[in-house]
Design a protein around this motif. Structure first.
Motif, PDB file in Angstrom:
ATOM      1  N   LYS A  96      42.767  63.176  -7.942  1.00 60.48           N
ATOM      2  CA  LYS A  96      41.626  62.483  -8.572  1.00 60.48           C
ATOM      3  C   LYS A  96      41.867  62.320 -10.063  1.00 60.48           C
ATOM      4  O   LYS A  96      41.599  61.284 -10.634  1.00 60.48           O
ATOM      5  CB  LYS A  96      40.339  63.263  -8.285  1.00 60.48           C
ATOM      6  N   THR A 113      31.420  66.811  -1.703  1.00 66.11           N
ATOM      7  CA  THR A 113      30.194  66.884  -0.909  1.00 66.11           C
ATOM      8  C   THR A 113      29.693  68.319  -0.834  1.00 66.11           C
ATOM      9  O   THR A 113      30.479  69.270  -0.907  1.00 66.11           O
ATOM     10  CB  THR A 113      30.413  66.370   0.529  1.00 66.11           C
ATOM     11  N   ALA A 134      43.575  67.617  -3.961  1.00 67.62           N
ATOM     12  CA  ALA A 134      42.595  66.533  -4.092  1.00 67.62           C
ATOM     13  C   ALA A 134      42.089  66.435  -5.520  1.00 67.62           C
ATOM     14  O   ALA A 134      41.917  65.331  -6.049  1.00 67.62           O
ATOM     15  CB  ALA A 134      41.429  66.757  -3.128  1.00 67.62           C
ATOM     16  N   SER A 147      36.911  62.601  -1.470  1.00 56.78           N
ATOM     17  CA  SER A 147      35.463  62.404  -1.347  1.00 56.78           C
ATOM     18  C   SER A 147      34.797  63.585  -0.637  1.00 56.78           C
ATOM     19  O   SER A 147      33.683  63.969  -0.988  1.00 56.78           O
ATOM     20  CB  SER A 147      35.140  61.081  -0.654  1.00 56.78           C
ATOM     21  N   PHE A 148      35.486  64.209   0.338  1.00 57.30           N
ATOM     22  CA  PHE A 148      34.920  65.376   1.027  1.00 57.30           C
ATOM     23  C   PHE A 148      34.763  66.547   0.064  1.00 57.30           C
ATOM     24  O   PHE A 148      33.773  67.286   0.132  1.00 57.30           O
ATOM     25  CB  PHE A 148      35.797  65.769   2.223  1.00 57.30           C
ATOM     26  N   SER A 149      35.715  66.732  -0.848  1.00 59.01           N
ATOM     27  CA  SER A 149      35.644  67.847  -1.797  1.00 59.01           C
ATOM     28  C   SER A 149      34.456  67.716  -2.746  1.00 59.01           C
ATOM     29  O   SER A 149      34.085  68.674  -3.406  1.00 59.01           O
ATOM     30  CB  SER A 149      36.946  67.959  -2.593  1.00 59.01           C
ATOM     31  N   LYS A 207      42.275  60.057   0.142  1.00 63.52           N
ATOM     32  CA  LYS A 207      41.010  59.538  -0.364  1.00 63.52           C
ATOM     33  C   LYS A 207      39.824  60.225   0.318  1.00 63.52           C
ATOM     34  O   LYS A 207      38.825  60.545  -0.323  1.00 63.52           O
ATOM     35  CB  LYS A 207      40.957  58.025  -0.133  1.00 63.52           C
ATOM     36  N   HIS A 208      39.966  60.468   1.638  1.00 64.84           N
ATOM     37  CA  HIS A 208      38.891  61.136   2.383  1.00 64.84           C
ATOM     38  C   HIS A 208      38.719  62.583   1.917  1.00 64.84           C
ATOM     39  O   HIS A 208      37.598  63.076   1.820  1.00 64.84           O
ATOM     40  CB  HIS A 208      39.153  61.096   3.880  1.00 64.84           C
ATOM     41  N   LEU A 209      39.827  63.253   1.643  1.00 65.43           N
ATOM     42  CA  LEU A 209      39.764  64.638   1.178  1.00 65.43           C
ATOM     43  C   LEU A 209      39.128  64.696  -0.206  1.00 65.43           C
ATOM     44  O   LEU A 209      38.333  65.593  -0.483  1.00 65.43           O
ATOM     45  CB  LEU A 209      41.164  65.255   1.153  1.00 65.43           C
TER      46      LEU A 209
END
Length: 171
Positions: free
Chosen positions: A167, A10, A163, A6-8, A2-4
């Protein structure tokens, strides 16, 4: 994961890709113009692959939340890193197994409608010979380091690709 995901999405993620590729392009030009190390045609092709990675980062920077732009950036990233790795591996092979039959051309094989070596000779004109090891760091040639660099870009690409798929599957 999930963090990856959302990071992708940004600007920071795409800025890191952009700045890394830009820094490596700067290093290549420093080696060529300050240290006077002559790039061979395969070095020039790797330089072009690095410009592809730079372009991928810029595409993602435009709007990292746009699925279309992210997908385009990831595709350009994967193609550029794969092609760069292929060229770097071929150059390492030439360095380790020199042969008069395994040489590279003196001029890059750019399309006639985009002769980069004529438009920007200080960046894209090869002046060295393939297989000539002009620089090493910790006993590793520049071509071998570029294999490591492109593998790093491919590993990061694989994470971003995963990622992107995750998604899509979640939706």
């Amino acid at each position: 994961m999930k963090h990856l995901i959302s990071f992708s999405q940004t600007r920071l993620a795409w800025l890191i890709l952009t700045l890394t590729a830009l820094a490596l392009e700067g290093c290549a030009l420093f080696f060529q113009h300050v240290m006077h190390l002559d790039p061979c045609v395969m070095c020039i092709y790797q330089r072009l692959a690095m410009f592809g990675l730079l372009a991928a980062g810029l595409i993602g920077l435009i709007n990292p939340r746009s699925r279309l732009l992210r997908a385009l950036g990831v595709v350009v990233w994967g193609v550029s890193a794969s092609w760069g790795l292929k060229i770097a591996i071929e150059l390492v092979e030439i360095e380790h197994n020199p042969s008069p039959f395994a040489t590279c051309s003196f001029l890059p094989d750019f399309p006639s409608w985009m002769p980069l070596h004529e438009w920007f000779p200080s960046v894209f004109m090869p002046t060295g010979m393939c297989g000539e090891i002009q620089w090493t760091f910790m006993g590793v040639s520049m071509a071998e380091w570029m294999v490591v660099v492109f593998i790093g870009f491919l590993a990061a690409f694989a994470l971003f690709f995963q990622a992107s798929i995750s998604k899509t599957i979640e939706k």
